[in-house]
Each structure stands twice: as C-alpha cells, then as structure tokens.
Design a protein around this motif. Structure first.
Motif, PDB file in Angstrom:
ATOM      1  N   SER A   7      72.743  -2.496 -11.293  1.00  0.00           N
ATOM      2  CA  SER A   7      73.855  -2.513 -12.230  1.00  0.00           C
ATOM      3  C   SER A   7      74.878  -3.550 -11.790  1.00  0.00           C
ATOM      4  O   SER A   7      74.739  -4.193 -10.757  1.00  0.00           O
ATOM      5  CB  SER A   7      74.496  -1.126 -12.332  1.00  0.00           C
ATOM      6  OG  SER A   7      74.874  -0.661 -11.056  1.00  0.00           O
ATOM      7  N   ALA A   8      75.913  -3.690 -12.590  1.00  0.00           N
ATOM      8  CA  ALA A   8      76.887  -4.758 -12.390  1.00  0.00           C
ATOM      9  C   ALA A   8      77.729  -4.562 -11.135  1.00  0.00           C
ATOM     10  O   ALA A   8      77.871  -3.457 -10.607  1.00  0.00           O
ATOM     11  CB  ALA A   8      77.810  -4.834 -13.609  1.00  0.00           C
ATOM     12  N   VAL A   9      78.287  -5.660 -10.684  1.00  0.00           N
ATOM     13  CA  VAL A   9      79.347  -5.639  -9.677  1.00  0.00           C
ATOM     14  C   VAL A   9      80.673  -5.653 -10.433  1.00  0.00           C
ATOM     15  O   VAL A   9      80.867  -6.476 -11.334  1.00  0.00           O
ATOM     16  CB  VAL A   9      79.245  -6.864  -8.744  1.00  0.00           C
ATOM     17  CG1 VAL A   9      80.448  -6.930  -7.806  1.00  0.00           C
ATOM     18  CG2 VAL A   9      77.937  -6.822  -7.951  1.00  0.00           C
ATOM     19  N   LEU A  10      81.568  -4.739 -10.095  1.00  0.00           N
ATOM     20  CA  LEU A  10      82.859  -4.636 -10.780  1.00  0.00           C
ATOM     21  C   LEU A  10      83.968  -5.108  -9.851  1.00  0.00           C
ATOM     22  O   LEU A  10      84.019  -4.708  -8.679  1.00  0.00           O
ATOM     23  CB  LEU A  10      83.125  -3.191 -11.197  1.00  0.00           C
ATOM     24  CG  LEU A  10      84.445  -2.936 -11.938  1.00  0.00           C
ATOM     25  CD1 LEU A  10      84.412  -3.559 -13.325  1.00  0.00           C
ATOM     26  CD2 LEU A  10      84.725  -1.436 -12.037  1.00  0.00           C
ATOM     27  N   VAL A  11      84.862  -5.951 -10.358  1.00  0.00           N
ATOM     28  CA  VAL A  11      85.978  -6.447  -9.552  1.00  0.00           C
ATOM     29  C   VAL A  11      87.291  -6.200 -10.280  1.00  0.00           C
ATOM     30  O   VAL A  11      87.390  -6.378 -11.497  1.00  0.00           O
ATOM     31  CB  VAL A  11      85.804  -7.957  -9.221  1.00  0.00           C
ATOM     32  CG1 VAL A  11      85.717  -8.804 -10.485  1.00  0.00           C
ATOM     33  CG2 VAL A  11      86.925  -8.444  -8.311  1.00  0.00           C
ATOM     34  N   ASN A  99      82.664   4.070 -12.934  1.00  0.00           N
ATOM     35  CA  ASN A  99      81.776   5.162 -13.319  1.00  0.00           C
ATOM     36  C   ASN A  99      81.148   4.920 -14.694  1.00  0.00           C
ATOM     37  O   ASN A  99      79.968   5.195 -14.906  1.00  0.00           O
ATOM     38  CB  ASN A  99      82.534   6.485 -13.312  1.00  0.00           C
ATOM     39  CG  ASN A  99      82.861   6.952 -11.901  1.00  0.00           C
ATOM     40  OD1 ASN A  99      82.092   6.727 -10.977  1.00  0.00           O
ATOM     41  ND2 ASN A  99      84.004   7.585 -11.734  1.00  0.00           N
ATOM     42  N   GLU A 100      81.941   4.404 -15.629  1.00  0.00           N
ATOM     43  CA  GLU A 100      81.413   4.131 -16.964  1.00  0.00           C
ATOM     44  C   GLU A 100      80.316   3.070 -16.922  1.00  0.00           C
ATOM     45  O   GLU A 100      79.302   3.169 -17.621  1.00  0.00           O
ATOM     46  CB  GLU A 100      82.541   3.682 -17.887  1.00  0.00           C
ATOM     47  CG  GLU A 100      83.514   4.786 -18.262  1.00  0.00           C
ATOM     48  CD  GLU A 100      84.700   4.251 -19.044  1.00  0.00           C
ATOM     49  OE1 GLU A 100      84.610   3.104 -19.529  1.00  0.00           O
ATOM     50  OE2 GLU A 100      85.707   4.969 -19.158  1.00  0.00           O
ATOM     51  N   LEU A 101      80.525   2.034 -16.107  1.00  0.00           N
ATOM     52  CA  LEU A 101      79.542   0.965 -15.991  1.00  0.00           C
ATOM     53  C   LEU A 101      78.396   1.323 -15.063  1.00  0.00           C
ATOM     54  O   LEU A 101      77.385   0.618 -15.028  1.00  0.00           O
ATOM     55  CB  LEU A 101      80.214  -0.310 -15.461  1.00  0.00           C
ATOM     56  CG  LEU A 101      81.099  -1.092 -16.422  1.00  0.00           C
ATOM     57  CD1 LEU A 101      81.831  -2.194 -15.671  1.00  0.00           C
ATOM     58  CD2 LEU A 101      80.257  -1.686 -17.542  1.00  0.00           C
TER      59      LEU A 101
END
Length: 280
Positions: A7-11, A99-101
């Motif tokens: 899944s994505a990396v979130l910043v 959490n959503e992503l």
C-alpha cells in the motif's frame, strides 16, 4: 513483495521546509518499493492574509490548502505526490488518513511550522509516536531534499516483546529493498566486572540475538549483530554512523534504560541525525 509494502506511503505536509524534506524521503522510498506516495495537509484556521478571499467553507478550504501544499512540493521538485487536505488537528487527521488508506508507512518531519495551517509538525510527530499503529518514520530537519540512496539499516533491539515485531518489520523491509542490516542489541553488563566478564556477556547476548533472527535468514538478508554496552540513545546513532546506515529502526516501547529502548524513541525523535523508523 511483503504485505506491509503493498500500500501507499503517507506523508504529512504543512508547507514547511522540514515537511518537504520528509516528503522527499517518502518519495525516494516509495519509488524503490514501487508504491504510490500520498500527502495529507491538515488545517484548522487559515489567516485571511495567507489565502485572501477564502471563507470557512470546508470544501473550498480543502481545495486551497491542498493546492498550496502541492505548489510547495513542486517548488522543490516533488511533482508526483497526490495531496489531500482535511480540517482537524494534524495528529488526528494523519491517524485517520493512514488507516483509511491502509498505508504501509507514515512519514513526518520532526520540525516544521507551515504558513498554511500554523501547525507544528514537531509536536505532532511526538504525539504520533505512541498513538499510531503503523510504522512511523521521522525525518530530521537536518536531513536533505536529495536523500542519498539507502544502503543499510540499523535495527536497535532489546529483550522486550516489541523487539520481535521490530525484527519482523526490518527483515521484510530489507528483503524488499535488498538491503543489509546491522542488528544492535542494547544491553548493559554492569560496572566493575571481573576481566573477561564483558566479553563473555557480549557473546551470550549475540547468541541470544541470533535465535531471534530467523526471518532475516529465511529472507536471505545479510546482517551482523553488534552489542551496545552503553546508553542506546548514544550507542545507536554512533553505530549507525560507523556502519554507514541511513535509517535507524527501533520499537516505540522497550524494557527500560540500558537493557531496553523505552526512553530511546522519545529521545531520538528529537536528536537522531538520521531518519528514524519507530515500530509500534
């Protein structure tokens, strides 16, 4: 590829220099993992002089804040990051978004005061340290907009239960990126011991650590074990510098001073010269 990297990396961004530095680190890792990078900008109230003519309409504000954050990233050469803006306290917004992503990693800067929201990411990073259930990477303000290729990680572990999770995450991360690791076991044999005691103690600690490294061996990850007979707040950065590691990985909880990493995470959030990954 391991589950955590799917899944994505979130910043988190706030239009500050350190947030842009954190975003640059996130983009570099996202590219190596082959996953998208998402950015989230939180806002509560924006002064009219910052965005003249904008009222309190949430949808309109989200659009303006996201646009301004995107422009800030483009100005430093980061033009491939998807950005959303949300109203609310920064820590809450980031926790909800990760959490959503179902993001694999949450990345924030350790300092930053952005004109968009007036939110200080430094205080947010410390709040996230013990509240997120995702791996949290904190990028220091002394880092660079052009992060060097990551060639080795340093993993600090102790005798606590969280060490198993730290080792599991680190083995998967190294396997996906083809990186070697230095495993630093933090332990203290005490003072004023007879000659040879420390050496025997170190060998016992290394042997004990080897038993926990089965995932590194199963994933064919190159590693070595080092015993740190000093305060881990000092020993881990020193060992990372000595081995040329570009990332320090520790747990958010531990067994306490010297034998564990309980206080180390809080300290290194403020003082680590390298990006710091904290595993919950």
């Amino acid at each position: 590829m391991n589950d955590y990297t799917r899944s994505a990396v979130l910043v988190g961004v706030d239009d500050s220099l350190n947030a842009n530095i954190a975003a640059a680190w996130a983009v570099a890792i996202g590219r190596r993992l082959g996953v998208p990078v998402r950015a989230v900008a939180a806002w509560t109230r924006v002064a009219s002089k910052a965005l003249p003519g904008v009222d309190d309409d949430v949808s309109e504000m989200n659009t303006h804040v996201a646009s301004a954050a995107a422009q800030s990233l483009r100005d430093v050469g980061l033009d491939d990051v998807d950005i959303v803006a949300r109203r609310g306290p920064a820590a809450t917004v980031l926790l909800d978004a990760v959490n959503e992503l179902d993001a694999s990693i949450l990345v924030v800067g350790t300092r930053g005061l952005g004109p968009l929201s007036g939110l200080l990411l430094g205080s947010v990073s410390r709040r996230l340290l013990f509240t997120t259930d995702r791996p949290l990477v904190l990028v220091p303000r002394r880092w660079t907009m052009s992060p060097p290729p990551l060639t080795r990680i340093l993993v600090g572990v102790d005798c606590s239960a969280v060490a198993r999770r730290v080792l599991s995450w680190s083995a998967a991360f190294c396997a996906d990126l083809g990186l070697p690791a230095t495993i630093v076991r933090c332990a203290d044999p005490g003072c004023e011991k007879p000659p040879g005691h420390v050496e025997r103690f170190d060998e016992d600690v290394r042997a004990d650590a080897e038993e926990a490294l089965v995932q590194f061996r199963d994933n064919d990850v190159e590693y070595k074990v080092v015993v740190c007979n000093t305060d881990p707040r000092v020993g881990l950065p020193e060992a990372a510098a000595s081995d040329g590691a570009g990332l320090i990985v520790i747990g958010s909880r531990g067994a306490g001073q010297f034998s564990g990493l309980g206080d180390t995470a809080s300290y290194l959030v403020r003082h680590s010269p390298l990006p710091l990954a904290v595993i919950p």
